[in-house]
Write a protein that holds these residues in place. Structure first.
Motif, PDB file in Angstrom:
ATOM      1  N   PHE A  47     -27.556 -21.596  37.892  1.00  0.00           N
ATOM      2  CA  PHE A  47     -26.463 -21.272  36.973  1.00  0.00           C
ATOM      3  C   PHE A  47     -26.997 -20.921  35.589  1.00  0.00           C
ATOM      4  CE2 PHE A  47     -24.324 -23.703  40.264  1.00  0.00           C
ATOM      5  CZ  PHE A  47     -23.170 -22.952  40.462  1.00  0.00           C
ATOM      6  N   GLU A  48     -27.957 -21.703  35.101  1.00  0.00           N
ATOM      7  CA  GLU A  48     -28.529 -21.388  33.785  1.00  0.00           C
ATOM      8  C   GLU A  48     -29.305 -20.083  33.829  1.00  0.00           C
ATOM      9  OE1 GLU A  48     -31.236 -23.304  30.190  1.00  0.00           O
ATOM     10  OE2 GLU A  48     -30.741 -24.531  31.944  1.00  0.00           O
ATOM     11  N   LEU A  49     -30.034 -19.844  34.915  1.00  0.00           N
ATOM     12  CA  LEU A  49     -30.748 -18.582  35.056  1.00  0.00           C
ATOM     13  C   LEU A  49     -29.779 -17.403  35.050  1.00  0.00           C
ATOM     14  CD1 LEU A  49     -33.322 -19.760  37.705  1.00  0.00           C
ATOM     15  CD2 LEU A  49     -33.923 -18.766  35.486  1.00  0.00           C
ATOM     16  N   MET A  50     -28.671 -17.561  35.758  1.00  0.00           N
ATOM     17  CA  MET A  50     -27.664 -16.506  35.784  1.00  0.00           C
ATOM     18  C   MET A  50     -27.128 -16.238  34.377  1.00  0.00           C
ATOM     19  SD  MET A  50     -24.218 -16.393  38.131  1.00  0.00           S
ATOM     20  CE  MET A  50     -25.113 -16.142  39.660  1.00  0.00           C
ATOM     21  N   GLU A  51     -26.825 -17.314  33.653  1.00  0.00           N
ATOM     22  CA  GLU A  51     -26.293 -17.175  32.300  1.00  0.00           C
ATOM     23  C   GLU A  51     -27.306 -16.518  31.364  1.00  0.00           C
ATOM     24  OE1 GLU A  51     -23.694 -20.119  29.598  1.00  0.00           O
ATOM     25  OE2 GLU A  51     -25.769 -20.779  29.837  1.00  0.00           O
ATOM     26  N   LEU A  52     -28.568 -16.958  31.413  1.00  0.00           N
ATOM     27  CA  LEU A  52     -29.593 -16.384  30.544  1.00  0.00           C
ATOM     28  C   LEU A  52     -29.793 -14.897  30.824  1.00  0.00           C
ATOM     29  CD1 LEU A  52     -32.276 -19.232  30.675  1.00  0.00           C
ATOM     30  CD2 LEU A  52     -30.873 -18.601  28.706  1.00  0.00           C
ATOM     31  N   LEU A  53     -29.809 -14.517  32.101  1.00  0.00           N
ATOM     32  CA  LEU A  53     -29.995 -13.112  32.455  1.00  0.00           C
ATOM     33  C   LEU A  53     -28.798 -12.263  32.027  1.00  0.00           C
ATOM     34  CD1 LEU A  53     -31.588 -13.692  35.962  1.00  0.00           C
ATOM     35  CD2 LEU A  53     -32.703 -12.520  34.045  1.00  0.00           C
ATOM     36  N   MET A  54     -27.604 -12.806  32.209  1.00  0.00           N
ATOM     37  CA  MET A  54     -26.412 -12.070  31.778  1.00  0.00           C
ATOM     38  C   MET A  54     -26.404 -11.863  30.267  1.00  0.00           C
ATOM     39  SD  MET A  54     -23.401 -13.679  34.164  1.00  0.00           S
ATOM     40  CE  MET A  54     -23.148 -13.135  35.854  1.00  0.00           C
ATOM     41  N   HIS A  55     -26.821 -12.885  29.517  1.00  0.00           N
ATOM     42  CA  HIS A  55     -26.869 -12.759  28.059  1.00  0.00           C
ATOM     43  C   HIS A  55     -27.863 -11.686  27.622  1.00  0.00           C
ATOM     44  CE1 HIS A  55     -25.034 -16.968  27.075  1.00  0.00           C
ATOM     45  NE2 HIS A  55     -24.145 -16.087  27.452  1.00  0.00           N
ATOM     46  N   LYS A  56     -28.856 -11.439  28.458  1.00  0.00           N
ATOM     47  CA  LYS A  56     -29.827 -10.383  28.147  1.00  0.00           C
ATOM     48  C   LYS A  56     -29.387  -9.020  28.680  1.00  0.00           C
ATOM     49  CE  LYS A  56     -34.001 -13.185  27.663  1.00  0.00           C
ATOM     50  NZ  LYS A  56     -34.266 -12.725  26.265  1.00  0.00           N
ATOM     51  N   GLY A  57     -28.189  -8.971  29.262  1.00  0.00           N
ATOM     52  CA  GLY A  57     -27.633  -7.696  29.688  1.00  0.00           C
ATOM     53  C   GLY A  57     -27.916  -7.310  31.121  1.00  0.00           C
ATOM     54  N   ALA A  58     -28.491  -8.209  31.912  1.00  0.00           N
ATOM     55  CA  ALA A  58     -28.749  -7.892  33.314  1.00  0.00           C
ATOM     56  C   ALA A  58     -27.447  -7.942  34.121  1.00  0.00           C
ATOM     57  CB  ALA A  58     -29.762  -8.874  33.901  1.00  0.00           C
ATOM     58  N   GLU A  59     -27.415  -7.181  35.205  1.00  0.00           N
ATOM     59  CA  GLU A  59     -26.302  -7.243  36.155  1.00  0.00           C
ATOM     60  C   GLU A  59     -26.727  -8.207  37.266  1.00  0.00           C
ATOM     61  OE1 GLU A  59     -25.157  -3.369  37.517  1.00  0.00           O
ATOM     62  OE2 GLU A  59     -25.450  -2.467  35.533  1.00  0.00           O
ATOM     63  N   VAL A  60     -26.068  -9.356  37.344  1.00  0.00           N
ATOM     64  CA  VAL A  60     -26.552 -10.437  38.201  1.00  0.00           C
ATOM     65  C   VAL A  60     -25.595 -10.695  39.360  1.00  0.00           C
ATOM     66  CG1 VAL A  60     -27.388 -12.821  38.279  1.00  0.00           C
ATOM     67  CG2 VAL A  60     -27.621 -11.492  36.170  1.00  0.00           C
ATOM     68  N   ASP A  61     -26.140 -10.708  40.575  1.00  0.00           N
ATOM     69  CA  ASP A  61     -25.456 -11.145  41.785  1.00  0.00           C
ATOM     70  C   ASP A  61     -26.202 -12.356  42.338  1.00  0.00           C
ATOM     71  OD1 ASP A  61     -23.509  -9.203  41.818  1.00  0.00           O
ATOM     72  OD2 ASP A  61     -24.667  -7.818  43.061  1.00  0.00           O
ATOM     73  N   TYR A  62     -25.669 -12.904  43.418  1.00  0.00           N
ATOM     74  CA  TYR A  62     -26.410 -13.974  44.092  1.00  0.00           C
ATOM     75  C   TYR A  62     -26.190 -13.874  45.592  1.00  0.00           C
ATOM     76  CZ  TYR A  62     -22.583 -17.027  45.673  1.00  0.00           C
ATOM     77  OH  TYR A  62     -21.502 -17.555  46.347  1.00  0.00           O
ATOM     78  N   ASN A  63     -27.099 -14.491  46.326  1.00  0.00           N
ATOM     79  CA  ASN A  63     -26.914 -14.701  47.758  1.00  0.00           C
ATOM     80  C   ASN A  63     -27.283 -16.138  48.070  1.00  0.00           C
ATOM     81  OD1 ASN A  63     -28.589 -15.010  50.497  1.00  0.00           O
ATOM     82  ND2 ASN A  63     -26.915 -13.569  50.852  1.00  0.00           N
TER      83      ASN A  63
END
Length: 440
Positions: free
Chosen positions: A349-365
């Motif tokens: 969850f924190e990794l997802m948040e950090l990546l989103m804050h940097k502008g990445a488009e994040v999905d998960y499986n």
């Protein structure tokens, strides 16, 4: 004392009803252990959806089949949201969460609410056992005063003990009945009654002198893991800088038959115990005017790992001439550990948040978590697991391995992906595919 001796004998005979408050990853396996030994169990939970599923014989925990729940129901297990029925069980076991507040102080709200509900219906002859992980002093200083508001006398009218849960979700080698149970009582009668009760279901019971010793035992177990994980996380960063494979180092070190226990690095701590429990100890240490520098340093290292992983992702993308912003990243595994469906405190969850804050488009499986449930810190993610088709994998800029589930086809992913950042050593020994593999 004669009445208490009779009660101890009653718990030892199994002719009792057990109440379990909190029917999650700890409470439900505990209820199962009692039911399978012929002890009647009434489960309590505030979530009506969970209770409804259980009463229909359905499970909501991945490693517990619905057939198991149906068998429990057939043997007399019942579940309810009606805490007014807390006068029915002879023993009440509290298995509720003990999270941290935003300021990393202990949040005993669930424990206190459970104790108040018990106090409202407490009757003579009942045994109350706290199983939730907490700091030394909680049973005596927090739970006892609330129960005493009932007007009943501890050690005389009712009994109180602490026995820390040791559940390891998804571990096929250990379950509630095969894990020794530490038990500390408010007094001798309470300890003897709790020992008699748990002796019905576990391989061995370990009585200790006080509730505080039992509480401190659990904190020690999880702090030990947190500190050693911090050590290998720190070494991972150093060895990566030196070009040394930390996973190979650990594999070599664990061949020593004494003096070494293997711990493994990762993208951050997860689960309901290890990321939380050491901070309970640092909090109570401050109350006593002491600093737990070793534990706090371990906490700093472990909580820094998600940022380190994101930095490794940024460097790997930069080497390919790509920025993080706009890159398509898929997180593999949102559960906090391998082969379970439990996302609590997962570093994903924190990794997802950090990546989103940097502008990445994040999905998960995650094969075990089809949709992300609302979390305390992340209530609105509202995402579903993406299918790892070859076309989808080729369309992503980065696959980030957060949880190395056995279900993943690692050679297949290496064959199709452009870049894989591996935080779990899942791809050691794999080569020959399309993917560039980066350790993090």
């Amino acid at each position: 004392m004669g009445a208490n001796s009779a009660l101890t004998a009653k718990f030892g005979s199994g002719d009792v009803k057990v109440g379990v408050i909190g029917l999650g990853y700890v409470g439900l396996p505990l209820a199962r252990a009692f039911i399978e030994k012929g002890v009647s169990v009434l489960g309590f939970d505030v979530d009506p959806a969970k209770v409804a599923k259980l009463r229909e014989g359905r499970s909501y925990i991945g490693h517990i089949d619905s057939q198991v729940v149906a068998a429990m129901r057939a043997k007399g297990f019942d579940a309810t949201t009606d805490f007014g029925r807390l006068d029915e069980p002879d023993a009440i076991l509290i298995c509720v969460p003990t999270p941290l507040s935003e300021s990393r102080d202990p949040d005993l709200g669930y424990v206190e609410a459970s104790a108040r509900a018990i106090a409202a219906r407490l009757r003579p002859g009942q045994l109350v056992v706290l199983e939730s992980t907490t700091y030394p002093g909680t049973t005596r200083d927090v739970v006892l005063p609330i129960l005493a508001e009932s007007g009943l006398r501890p050690g005389e009218d009712f009994l109180l003990a602490y026995s820390p849960e040791r559940e390891d979700p998804g571990n096929p080698d250990f379950s509630a009945p095969t894990i020794p149970k530490v038990v500390g009582g408010l007094d001798e009668a309470s300890r003897e009654a709790a020992v008699a009760l748990y002796s019905r279901i576990v391989v061995s019971v370990v009585p200790v002198s006080t509730v505080e010793v039992a509480e401190a035992c659990k904190i020690l177990e999880n702090t030990y893991r947190a500190v050693n994980i911090a050590l290998v996380n720190e070494l991972k960063v150093l060895y990566d800088r030196m070009g040394v494979d930390v996973w190979e180092v650990i594999a070599a070190a664990k061949t020593k038959p004494f003096g070494f226990q293997a711990f493994y690095p990762g993208p951050g701590l997860g689960g309901h115990c290890i990321p939380i429990d050491p901070f309970y100890l640092t909090w109570v240490a401050r109350k006593h005017g002491l600093a737990t520098r070793f534990i706090e340093l371990a906490g700093e290292i472990n909580t820094s790992m998600p940022a380190y992983v994101v930095g490794r992702i940024a460097d790997a993308l930069n080497d390919l001439g790509k920025p993080v912003r706009g890159s398509k990243v898929t997180i593999l595994g949102m559960a906090y550990k391998k082969d379970v469906d439990d996302p609590r405190e997962s570093p994903g969850f924190e990794l997802m948040e950090l990546l989103m804050h940097k502008g990445a488009e994040v999905d998960y499986n995650d094969p075990h978590i089809p949709t992300l449930p609302p979390m305390r810190k992340y209530p609105d993610l509202n995402m579903s697991s993406r299918e790892l088709t070859p076309e989808y994998v080729r369309s992503r800029d980065v696959l980030l391995i957060v949880t190395d589930h056995s279900a993943y086809d690692w050679p297949g992913l290496v064959a199709e992906a452009a870049l894989i950042v591996d935080t779990r050593g899942a791809l050691r020994g794999l080569s020959g595919g399309r993917a560039k593999i980066v350790r993090a």
